[in-house]
Design a protein around this motif. Structure first.
Motif, PDB file in Angstrom:
ATOM      1  N   PRO A   1      36.625  44.065  41.555  1.00 47.21           N
ATOM      2  CA  PRO A   1      35.804  43.089  40.824  1.00 47.21           C
ATOM      3  C   PRO A   1      34.409  43.611  40.499  1.00 47.21           C
ATOM      4  N   MET A   2      33.829  44.413  41.399  1.00 45.12           N
ATOM      5  CA  MET A   2      32.485  44.940  41.150  1.00 45.12           C
ATOM      6  C   MET A   2      32.485  46.015  40.071  1.00 45.12           C
ATOM      7  N   LEU A   3      33.588  46.800  39.992  1.00 48.91           N
ATOM      8  CA  LEU A   3      33.670  47.870  39.014  1.00 48.91           C
ATOM      9  C   LEU A   3      34.134  47.386  37.650  1.00 48.91           C
ATOM     10  N   SER A   4      34.674  46.179  37.607  1.00 48.90           N
ATOM     11  CA  SER A   4      35.122  45.638  36.334  1.00 48.90           C
ATOM     12  C   SER A   4      33.916  45.355  35.450  1.00 48.90           C
ATOM     13  N   GLU A   5      34.140  45.497  34.152  1.00 51.47           N
ATOM     14  CA  GLU A   5      33.069  45.269  33.191  1.00 51.47           C
ATOM     15  C   GLU A   5      33.303  43.941  32.478  1.00 51.47           C
ATOM     16  N   LYS A   6      32.257  43.186  32.299  1.00 51.32           N
ATOM     17  CA  LYS A   6      32.376  41.936  31.568  1.00 51.32           C
ATOM     18  C   LYS A   6      32.827  42.240  30.147  1.00 51.32           C
ATOM     19  N   ASP A   7      33.939  41.583  29.732  1.00 56.62           N
ATOM     20  CA  ASP A   7      34.513  41.796  28.402  1.00 56.62           C
ATOM     21  C   ASP A   7      34.922  43.260  28.186  1.00 56.62           C
ATOM     22  N   GLY A   8      35.168  43.992  29.264  1.00 55.93           N
ATOM     23  CA  GLY A   8      35.560  45.392  29.131  1.00 55.93           C
ATOM     24  C   GLY A   8      36.670  45.755  30.088  1.00 55.93           C
ATOM     25  N   ARG A   9      36.602  46.964  30.665  1.00 58.86           N
ATOM     26  CA  ARG A   9      37.630  47.434  31.583  1.00 58.86           C
ATOM     27  C   ARG A   9      37.685  46.543  32.830  1.00 58.86           C
ATOM     28  N   LYS A  10      38.915  46.317  33.303  1.00 58.10           N
ATOM     29  CA  LYS A  10      39.101  45.478  34.493  1.00 58.10           C
ATOM     30  C   LYS A  10      39.863  46.280  35.540  1.00 58.10           C
ATOM     31  N   MET A  11      39.417  46.159  36.784  1.00 54.90           N
ATOM     32  CA  MET A  11      40.009  46.902  37.901  1.00 54.90           C
ATOM     33  C   MET A  11      40.464  45.906  38.966  1.00 54.90           C
ATOM     34  N   GLY A  12      41.679  46.052  39.439  1.00 54.40           N
ATOM     35  CA  GLY A  12      42.167  45.130  40.463  1.00 54.40           C
ATOM     36  C   GLY A  12      43.492  45.579  41.033  1.00 54.40           C
ATOM     37  N   GLY A  13      44.158  44.647  41.668  1.00 58.53           N
ATOM     38  CA  GLY A  13      45.439  44.972  42.295  1.00 58.53           C
ATOM     39  C   GLY A  13      46.378  43.784  42.231  1.00 58.53           C
ATOM     40  N   VAL A  14      47.624  44.025  42.621  1.00 53.64           N
ATOM     41  CA  VAL A  14      48.610  42.959  42.648  1.00 53.64           C
ATOM     42  C   VAL A  14      49.109  42.775  44.073  1.00 53.64           C
ATOM     43  N   SER A  15      49.138  41.543  44.521  1.00 48.50           N
ATOM     44  CA  SER A  15      49.743  41.183  45.794  1.00 48.50           C
ATOM     45  C   SER A  15      50.932  40.299  45.457  1.00 48.50           C
ATOM     46  N   ALA A  16      52.083  40.925  45.325  1.00 52.74           N
ATOM     47  CA  ALA A  16      53.252  40.226  44.785  1.00 52.74           C
ATOM     48  C   ALA A  16      53.693  39.083  45.690  1.00 52.74           C
ATOM     49  N   LYS A  17      54.167  38.026  45.068  1.00 51.96           N
ATOM     50  CA  LYS A  17      54.652  36.848  45.782  1.00 51.96           C
ATOM     51  C   LYS A  17      56.116  36.630  45.462  1.00 51.96           C
TER      52      LYS A  17
END
Length: 325
Positions: free
Chosen positions: A254-270
């Motif tokens: 979330p901190m490295l994601s850019e507003k209206d730009g690149r997004k960084m995250g992960g998936v915790s599958a359910k």
């Protein structure tokens, strides 16, 4: 009945085949005669507790509260509780029943976690699907917002999640680049990858190519490297890898994601019956085909887990369960 149990954390040798009481389903559950299960990184982390959070999830800091193991299951319904509406005895089903122990001759599961097994799949093939297939689906569709025509890169394309991710991305109409080792390049092509990258020869984060979506099923690069390989509005999804990368994606993404730009995250599958039914449409037509590396009988569950833990499995590792006729 026979079941695989573990009463302490440690290497795969802590797994034991024991005689236990056959479970009885609750009102909203079915009793499954297990024919196959599969091994995931989930089981490796659960048994070895190499990620400290696992101890809390298992309800025991010093030893597991739940000694049963196995999430993916495929088998036949033997009986159902009084509230079960979707399944009848004899129905062939599959699903993710984490916490209820599919490494056994019988297991119970809530009706809501199961789907009818596609008729064209064997029990072994069906058991390979739930955890890995749903992780790939939720990572690409829900977190990655995949769209037809996008350039999508799958890192770790030869593993359980990766082999599904390549096929799911193609089914959504993406242009897919698969990253794997030399010996797995042909497998990636067979699964439908448009381009392949041999990570032993080339670092995709430094070749100046950029992608609309990166799903890392076996991530090991720094977050900054993945960000460099993303297109201006690209999305990076961590779906597996070393503990440091997993926590990095969850905490730093979330901190490295850019507003209206690149997004960084992960998936915790359910676990999701709806998503199994979604995958069924592709499984039944052959658009998505489970890839299996090795099969082990139930009594060799420790060997199956050890093989997966070595990190060189090509596709899924499956456990077969034999029943007397």
């Amino acid at each position: 009945m026979k079941a695989i149990l573990y009463t302490r954390y440690g290497p795969p040798d802590v797994l034991e085949l024991k005689e236990v009481e056959k479970p009885t389903p609750n009102d909203d559950e079915v009793l499954i005669e297990v024919h196959a299960a599969s091994v995931n990184a989930l089981e490796w982390h659960t048994v070895t507790a190499d990620i400290p959070l696992v101890r809390l999830m298992n309800g025991g800091l010093l030893k597991p509260k739940n000694p049963r193991l196995g999430a993916d299951v495929a088998g036949r319904v033997e009986a159902g509780g009084k509230n079960v509406k979707q399944f009848q005895p004899g129905d062939e089903v599959y699903g993710d029943i984490f916490g209820r122990g599919s490494f056994a001759e019988y297991a119970t599961a809530p009706e809501r976690l199961l789907a009818h097994k596609p008729a064209n799949l064997s029990f072994e093939e069906a058991a390979a699907v739930p955890v890995a297939g749903i992780t790939a689906l939720q990572g690409l569709r829900d977190e990655g917002k995949i769209r037809a025509g996008q350039k999508v890169l799958i890192q770790g394309a030869a593993g359980g999640v990766g082999t599904f991710a390549v096929q799911v991305a193609k089914a959504f109409g993406a242009e897919v680049t698969a990253v794997c080792s030399t010996r797995n390049l042909d497998q990636a092509r067979r699964l439908g990858a448009d381009h392949v990258i041999d990570y032993t020869q080339e670092d995709f984060t430094r070749n100046e190519q950029q992608y609309d979506l990166i799903l890392a099923a076996n991530g090991y690069h720094p977050m900054s490297a993945y960000k460099r390989a993303l297109a201006p509005k690209g999305i990076y999804v961590m779906a597996g890898g070393k503990p440091a990368q997993i926590f990095g994606a969850m905490l730093l993404g979330p901190m490295l994601s850019e507003k209206d730009g690149r997004k960084m995250g992960g998936v915790s599958a359910k676990a999701s019956r709806e998503d199994l039914l979604f995958l069924n449409q592709w499984l039944e037509t052959g658009k998505v085909v489970p890839a299996i590396d090795r099969r082990f009988p139930l009594e060799q569950a420790a060997e199956a887990l050890r093989y997966l833990g070595q990190g060189h499995a090509r596709a899924k590792v499956v456990i077969t369960v034999q029943h007397d006729s």
